[in-house]
Design an enzyme around this catalytic site. Structure first.
Site, PDB file in Angstrom:
ATOM      1  N   ASP A  39     -12.107  -1.024   3.348  1.00 39.54           N
ATOM      2  CA  ASP A  39     -12.891  -0.375   4.397  1.00 39.54           C
ATOM      3  C   ASP A  39     -14.006  -1.284   4.883  1.00 39.54           C
ATOM      4  O   ASP A  39     -14.710  -1.884   4.067  1.00 39.54           O
ATOM      5  CB  ASP A  39     -13.566   0.903   3.847  1.00 39.54           C
ATOM      6  CG  ASP A  39     -12.576   2.005   3.530  1.00 39.54           C
ATOM      7  OD1 ASP A  39     -11.557   2.108   4.239  1.00 39.54           O
ATOM      8  OD2 ASP A  39     -12.830   2.760   2.570  1.00 39.54           O
ATOM      9  N   ASP A  78      -7.265   0.153  -0.825  1.00 36.39           N
ATOM     10  CA  ASP A  78      -8.038   0.598   0.329  1.00 36.39           C
ATOM     11  C   ASP A  78      -9.045  -0.493   0.654  1.00 36.39           C
ATOM     12  O   ASP A  78      -9.778  -0.925  -0.233  1.00 36.39           O
ATOM     13  CB  ASP A  78      -8.852   1.824  -0.109  1.00 36.39           C
ATOM     14  CG  ASP A  78      -8.754   2.969   0.851  1.00 36.39           C
ATOM     15  OD1 ASP A  78      -8.056   2.863   1.858  1.00 36.39           O
ATOM     16  OD2 ASP A  78      -9.399   3.993   0.554  1.00 36.39           O
ATOM     17  N   ARG A  87       0.811  -1.209   0.000  1.00 32.53           N
ATOM     18  CA  ARG A  87       0.000   0.000   0.000  1.00 32.53           C
ATOM     19  C   ARG A  87       0.850   1.268   0.000  1.00 32.53           C
ATOM     20  O   ARG A  87       1.729   1.448   0.826  1.00 32.53           O
ATOM     21  CB  ARG A  87      -0.905   0.038   1.234  1.00 32.53           C
ATOM     22  CG  ARG A  87      -1.612   1.389   1.373  1.00 32.53           C
ATOM     23  CD  ARG A  87      -2.656   1.337   2.457  1.00 32.53           C
ATOM     24  NE  ARG A  87      -3.095   2.670   2.830  1.00 32.53           N
ATOM     25  CZ  ARG A  87      -4.361   3.050   2.818  1.00 32.53           C
ATOM     26  NH1 ARG A  87      -5.299   2.220   2.438  1.00 32.53           N
ATOM     27  NH2 ARG A  87      -4.695   4.241   3.208  1.00 32.53           N
ATOM     28  N   ARG A  96      -4.184   5.686  -4.311  1.00 31.06           N
ATOM     29  CA  ARG A  96      -3.702   4.647  -3.407  1.00 31.06           C
ATOM     30  C   ARG A  96      -3.697   3.286  -4.097  1.00 31.06           C
ATOM     31  O   ARG A  96      -4.483   3.028  -4.992  1.00 31.06           O
ATOM     32  CB  ARG A  96      -4.518   4.588  -2.121  1.00 31.06           C
ATOM     33  CG  ARG A  96      -5.966   4.216  -2.231  1.00 31.06           C
ATOM     34  CD  ARG A  96      -6.983   5.346  -2.274  1.00 31.06           C
ATOM     35  NE  ARG A  96      -6.758   6.600  -1.632  1.00 31.06           N
ATOM     36  CZ  ARG A  96      -7.188   6.919  -0.415  1.00 31.06           C
ATOM     37  NH1 ARG A  96      -7.811   6.053   0.306  1.00 31.06           N
ATOM     38  NH2 ARG A  96      -6.978   8.123   0.050  1.00 31.06           N
TER      39      ARG A  96
HETATM   40  N1  ROI Z   1     -12.903   7.704  -5.509  1.00 34.15           N
HETATM   41  C1  ROI Z   1     -13.342   6.592  -6.128  1.00 34.15           C
HETATM   42  N2  ROI Z   1     -13.971   6.696  -7.294  1.00 34.15           N
HETATM   43  N3  ROI Z   1     -13.183   5.345  -5.583  1.00 34.15           N
HETATM   44  C2  ROI Z   1     -12.543   5.182  -4.393  1.00 34.15           C
HETATM   45  O1  ROI Z   1     -12.391   4.033  -3.916  1.00 34.15           O
HETATM   46  C3  ROI Z   1     -12.081   6.320  -3.712  1.00 34.15           C
HETATM   47  N4  ROI Z   1     -11.459   6.215  -2.501  1.00 34.15           N
HETATM   48  C4  ROI Z   1     -11.066   7.290  -1.834  1.00 34.15           C
HETATM   49  C5  ROI Z   1     -11.269   8.700  -2.355  1.00 34.15           C
HETATM   50  C6  ROI Z   1      -9.924   9.398  -2.393  1.00 34.15           C
HETATM   51  C7  ROI Z   1     -12.213   9.415  -1.417  1.00 34.15           C
HETATM   52  N5  ROI Z   1     -11.841   8.719  -3.689  1.00 34.15           N
HETATM   53  C8  ROI Z   1     -12.276   7.593  -4.315  1.00 34.15           C
HETATM   54  O2  ROI Z   1     -10.503   7.111  -0.650  1.00 34.15           O
END
Ligand code: ROI
Length: 163
Positions: free
Chosen positions: A97, A95, A83, A92
């Site tokens: 979550d 991620d 990461r 990134r």
């Molecule tokens: N925007 C999109 N389209 N998909 C994401 O997973 C995503 N993740 C984030 C931020 C930067 C808010 N924007 C994102 O963490």
């Protein structure tokens, strides 16, 4: 009882591969079963626009791990996949979550569940609705209704058969 729902996102280092590898890693977690996975979706960035599009997906798990133990495992997977996160709301590698953890509402230093951004994020709601339209999220309500109030914002389902 509601299941556990995890949101996956990547926009660096071969994002489709990142998300597919992360789903494999979720499959292999201790005391945990992967119940369902959504399609992959491509979405324009929410946040700074000078970054690549994202690949997103949502999976459903059941697990004997607590939310906090599960978060430890997700952070390990993020680290294993190298990461990097370059800036706030920026690009990134991966991620992971916790969006929903059963019927639990959690507000502590490490976790806010249900995930606070959920209702405004097409890239979370549409894949979630694909696998569980009838889910009722604590405090937020029914996924099918939430999705109706959330514009698609350029989100596209990816047909992996065509790649
Ligand atoms: N925007 C999109 N389209 N998909 C994401 O997973 C995503 N993740 C984030 C931020 C930067 C808010 N924007 C994102 O963490």
């Amino acid at each position: 009882m509601n299941g556990i729902f995890i949101g996956l996102g990547s926009n660096l280092a071969a994002p489709i591969k990142q998300v597919l590898m992360a789903i494999k890693a979720l499959h292999a977690l201790p005391e945990t079963k992967l119940i369902k996975q959504s399609s992959l979706y491509a979405s324009p960035p929410m946040g700074p626009q000078d970054q690549p599009d994202y690949i997103n997906a949502v999976v459903e798990l059941t697990s004997q791990l607590s939310a906090s133990e599960l978060l430890d495992q997700l952070q390990t997977i993020e680290q294993q996949q190298g990461r990097v996160k370059l800036r706030h709301w920026g690009e990134r590698t991966l991620d992971l979550d916790i969006l929903v953890y059963g019927d639990q509402e959690i507000n502590d230093e490490r976790l806010t569940i249900p995930h606070p951004g959920l209702t405004e994020r097409a890239f979370v709601l549409y894949p979630l609705a694909e696998i569980t339209p009838d889910l009722i999220i604590p405090k937020l309500g029914n996924v099918a209704s939430l999705v109706q109030n959330c514009p698609r914002a350029g989100l596209n389902r990816i047909n992996l058969d065509l790649l």
